[in-house]
Scaffold this motif. Sequence first.
Motif, PDB file in Angstrom:
ATOM      1  N   PRO A 232       0.815  -1.215   0.000  1.00 43.84           N
ATOM      2  CA  PRO A 232       0.000   0.000   0.000  1.00 43.84           C
ATOM      3  C   PRO A 232       0.846   1.260   0.000  1.00 43.84           C
ATOM      4  N   ALA A 233       0.315   2.301  -0.610  1.00 44.44           N
ATOM      5  CA  ALA A 233       1.015   3.585  -0.672  1.00 44.44           C
ATOM      6  C   ALA A 233       1.013   4.259   0.696  1.00 44.44           C
ATOM      7  N   ASP A 234       1.924   5.205   0.875  1.00 47.57           N
ATOM      8  CA  ASP A 234       2.020   5.940   2.135  1.00 47.57           C
ATOM      9  C   ASP A 234       1.120   7.168   2.158  1.00 47.57           C
ATOM     10  N   GLU A 235       0.555   7.526   1.022  1.00 47.35           N
ATOM     11  CA  GLU A 235      -0.304   8.697   0.947  1.00 47.35           C
ATOM     12  C   GLU A 235      -1.576   8.337   0.189  1.00 47.35           C
ATOM     13  N   PHE A 236      -2.613   9.101   0.464  1.00 42.35           N
ATOM     14  CA  PHE A 236      -3.881   8.892  -0.238  1.00 42.35           C
ATOM     15  C   PHE A 236      -4.186  10.117  -1.079  1.00 42.35           C
ATOM     16  N   GLU A 237      -4.630   9.870  -2.302  1.00 41.65           N
ATOM     17  CA  GLU A 237      -5.068  10.956  -3.163  1.00 41.65           C
ATOM     18  C   GLU A 237      -6.142  10.429  -4.107  1.00 41.65           C
ATOM     19  N   ALA A 238      -7.229  11.150  -4.194  1.00 39.48           N
ATOM     20  CA  ALA A 238      -8.331  10.771  -5.081  1.00 39.48           C
ATOM     21  C   ALA A 238      -8.940  12.038  -5.665  1.00 39.48           C
ATOM     22  N   ARG A 239      -9.464  11.894  -6.873  1.00 38.45           N
ATOM     23  CA  ARG A 239     -10.016  13.052  -7.585  1.00 38.45           C
ATOM     24  C   ARG A 239     -11.290  12.639  -8.299  1.00 38.45           C
ATOM     25  N   ILE A 240     -12.290  13.501  -8.243  1.00 38.72           N
ATOM     26  CA  ILE A 240     -13.540  13.310  -8.982  1.00 38.72           C
ATOM     27  C   ILE A 240     -13.752  14.531  -9.865  1.00 38.72           C
ATOM     28  N   GLU A 241     -13.877  14.274 -11.164  1.00 40.05           N
ATOM     29  CA  GLU A 241     -14.104  15.346 -12.128  1.00 40.05           C
ATOM     30  C   GLU A 241     -15.555  15.301 -12.595  1.00 40.05           C
ATOM     31  N   PHE A 242     -16.187  16.454 -12.705  1.00 41.81           N
ATOM     32  CA  PHE A 242     -17.585  16.541 -13.110  1.00 41.81           C
ATOM     33  C   PHE A 242     -17.670  16.903 -14.589  1.00 41.81           C
ATOM     34  N   ASN A 243     -18.774  16.491 -15.204  1.00 45.75           N
ATOM     35  CA  ASN A 243     -18.984  16.849 -16.608  1.00 45.75           C
ATOM     36  C   ASN A 243     -19.817  18.123 -16.755  1.00 45.75           C
ATOM     37  N   PHE A 244     -20.009  18.824 -15.632  1.00 47.97           N
ATOM     38  CA  PHE A 244     -20.685  20.116 -15.647  1.00 47.97           C
ATOM     39  C   PHE A 244     -20.214  20.898 -14.430  1.00 47.97           C
ATOM     40  N   ALA A 268      -8.450   1.857   6.432  1.00 48.37           N
ATOM     41  CA  ALA A 268      -8.682   0.554   7.051  1.00 48.37           C
ATOM     42  C   ALA A 268      -7.695  -0.476   6.520  1.00 48.37           C
ATOM     43  N   GLY A 269      -7.366  -0.392   5.226  1.00 44.29           N
ATOM     44  CA  GLY A 269      -6.396  -1.326   4.666  1.00 44.29           C
ATOM     45  C   GLY A 269      -5.009  -1.158   5.248  1.00 44.29           C
ATOM     46  N   ARG A 270      -4.620   0.062   5.575  1.00 48.49           N
ATOM     47  CA  ARG A 270      -3.300   0.317   6.151  1.00 48.49           C
ATOM     48  C   ARG A 270      -3.323   0.331   7.675  1.00 48.49           C
ATOM     49  N   ASP A 271      -4.514   0.136   8.265  1.00 47.92           N
ATOM     50  CA  ASP A 271      -4.688   0.146   9.720  1.00 47.92           C
ATOM     51  C   ASP A 271      -4.127   1.438  10.317  1.00 47.92           C
ATOM     52  N   CYS A 272      -4.546   2.563   9.759  1.00 41.77           N
ATOM     53  CA  CYS A 272      -4.096   3.852  10.255  1.00 41.77           C
ATOM     54  C   CYS A 272      -5.282   4.818  10.251  1.00 41.77           C
ATOM     55  N   GLY A 273      -5.041   6.010  10.723  1.00 44.62           N
ATOM     56  CA  GLY A 273      -6.070   7.042  10.750  1.00 44.62           C
ATOM     57  C   GLY A 273      -5.576   8.279  10.040  1.00 44.62           C
ATOM     58  N   VAL A 274      -6.393   9.321  10.074  1.00 43.03           N
ATOM     59  CA  VAL A 274      -6.018  10.584   9.452  1.00 43.03           C
ATOM     60  C   VAL A 274      -6.352  11.705  10.429  1.00 43.03           C
ATOM     61  N   GLN A 275      -5.426  12.647  10.567  1.00 47.77           N
ATOM     62  CA  GLN A 275      -5.637  13.793  11.447  1.00 47.77           C
ATOM     63  C   GLN A 275      -5.679  15.102  10.668  1.00 47.77           C
ATOM     64  N   GLN A 276      -5.015  15.120   9.525  1.00 44.08           N
ATOM     65  CA  GLN A 276      -5.031  16.311   8.673  1.00 44.08           C
ATOM     66  C   GLN A 276      -5.130  15.862   7.217  1.00 44.08           C
ATOM     67  N   PHE A 277      -6.014  16.477   6.467  1.00 44.92           N
ATOM     68  CA  PHE A 277      -6.101  16.207   5.039  1.00 44.92           C
ATOM     69  C   PHE A 277      -6.609  17.461   4.338  1.00 44.92           C
ATOM     70  N   MET A 278      -6.526  17.447   3.016  1.00 39.80           N
ATOM     71  CA  MET A 278      -6.847  18.629   2.221  1.00 39.80           C
ATOM     72  C   MET A 278      -7.891  18.284   1.175  1.00 39.80           C
ATOM     73  N   LEU A 279      -8.926  19.097   1.106  1.00 36.20           N
ATOM     74  CA  LEU A 279      -9.924  18.997   0.045  1.00 36.20           C
ATOM     75  C   LEU A 279      -9.721  20.193  -0.883  1.00 36.20           C
ATOM     76  N   GLY A 280      -9.409  19.912  -2.143  1.00 38.99           N
ATOM     77  CA  GLY A 280      -9.190  20.978  -3.122  1.00 38.99           C
ATOM     78  C   GLY A 280     -10.362  21.090  -4.083  1.00 38.99           C
ATOM     79  N   LEU A 281     -10.844  22.308  -4.287  1.00 36.71           N
ATOM     80  CA  LEU A 281     -11.944  22.576  -5.210  1.00 36.71           C
ATOM     81  C   LEU A 281     -11.360  23.215  -6.468  1.00 36.71           C
ATOM     82  N   GLU A 282     -11.465  22.510  -7.592  1.00 37.17           N
ATOM     83  CA  GLU A 282     -10.872  22.974  -8.833  1.00 37.17           C
ATOM     84  C   GLU A 282     -11.916  23.731  -9.658  1.00 37.17           C
TER      85      GLU A 282
END
Length: 470
Positions: A232-244, A268-282
């Motif tokens: 598993p990767a050490d960081e998480f990143e995901a993106r959702i693009e809209f068609n409008f 859950a897969g890495r058995d860890c938690g998150v305390q800080q994360f970033m949501l970016g609005l493009e």
Amino acid sequence: MRWACILFTQLALDGALRSRTDQEQPLVLVAGPAQHRVIRAANPAARQLGLKPGQTLLAAQTLTSGFAVAEYDQQQIDQWQHFLAAWGYRFSSHVSLDYPRALLMEVESSLSLFGPWPQFEQRLRHELKELGFQHRIVLAPNPAAARVLTNVHDSFAVAEAGLREQIECLPISRCGLDTDSVSALSRMGLRQVKQLLVLPRDTLAKRFPKRVLPHLDTLLGHQPLALGSYQPADEFEARIEFNFEIQTHQALLFPVRRLVTDLNAFLAGRDCGVQQFMLGLEHRSQAVTPLPIGLLTPERDTQLLFDVVRSRLEQLQLPAPVLALRLSAQNLPAFVPQPQTLFDERPQQSQPWEQLRERLRARLGDRAIQGLVAVADHRPECSWRADVTGGGAGLHDSRPRPGWLLTEPQPLGDLLPEILAGPERIESGWWDAGDLRRDYYLVRTRDGRRAWVWQTVDGSGPFMLQGWFA
């Protein structure tokens, strides 16, 4: 060993549908140059309109209208497969991505934790349904057999004793051989694997491609198959693009929940938690609008994270319509679950303190909720401080300390209180001009209350009240 193969029957389509609120709308995925766009996948609603893979987009638009079009992105498909591998890593220490659009998991060592296979399989199916991926699952004694059996079976488990019989019943076109080998065998009139197995081995080796015989041995378990192991990767990143373009907070909640659900599966897969994360609005013509999210302690509860993000999002003034959302988390500390009692005595309409605390911080501001943390200083006035980050660690001290400290010590008033413990001498503060030398006592006052008091070292002066015990 026993291996489970999860085959994702429409991985590209499921990945595209996850970002859409109306999943019943006809949708096709297209690929190819702009002059010759070809449909690669179509959802059931689009198939009902007569659209099907292999059809050109121009022909589809001539045939009908009212369907949505999205790009068939191979890189996005690979990202979804890695995301599902991170999800599967919570169930098995050996997860492989060697087969495209499939997940292979060694589950023999996991059954003692997740229960017998039927129960384990139902849990896998339930979580995959929540994530929005259609699938087929097969259990077999080796990974190659598990993979080819998913071509013709679903919810199927075979033991070592019955493996050969199941492999013999497979059509040659579905047994995992390459196209050239299948064509060569078909020209000889061979249709099923059992027709191959009755032929002499030396004849197979001479008359057919070299890969046929080793592949059959691997399916039957006579030859081991070396598989890569997913890490598993050490960081998480995901993106959702809209068609409008999206202009309201309410319309962003569905994709935000999808992103938070994916984050929870990764954690859950890495058995860890998150305390800080970033949501970016493009946006289309402006810089990305960052929305940092901070928690007091590492968490991974989906509802808690979603509630916090929703509260922060509702306070944000959108500077422009939103075209895409990106969620990233880089620092993933260890997750320690909160201890719980066997019987939940909490009223159903109330909520856990951790969830209430984060909701209050999200609505009132980070500095509106404060806690107390211990400081490594023997002087009572300097042994604590207010904390708004949640990063302070408590100091263990077995000596009795009151829960309520007075802002300034004051005379006790009792001339001769009952001394229960002490003296405990505290001499400290010489380095910051706050030097003190006191003898502390645990006493009981005339009205029965327990107090923490002190006298000067030479015994002169009255008892000074420092704090009260509960």
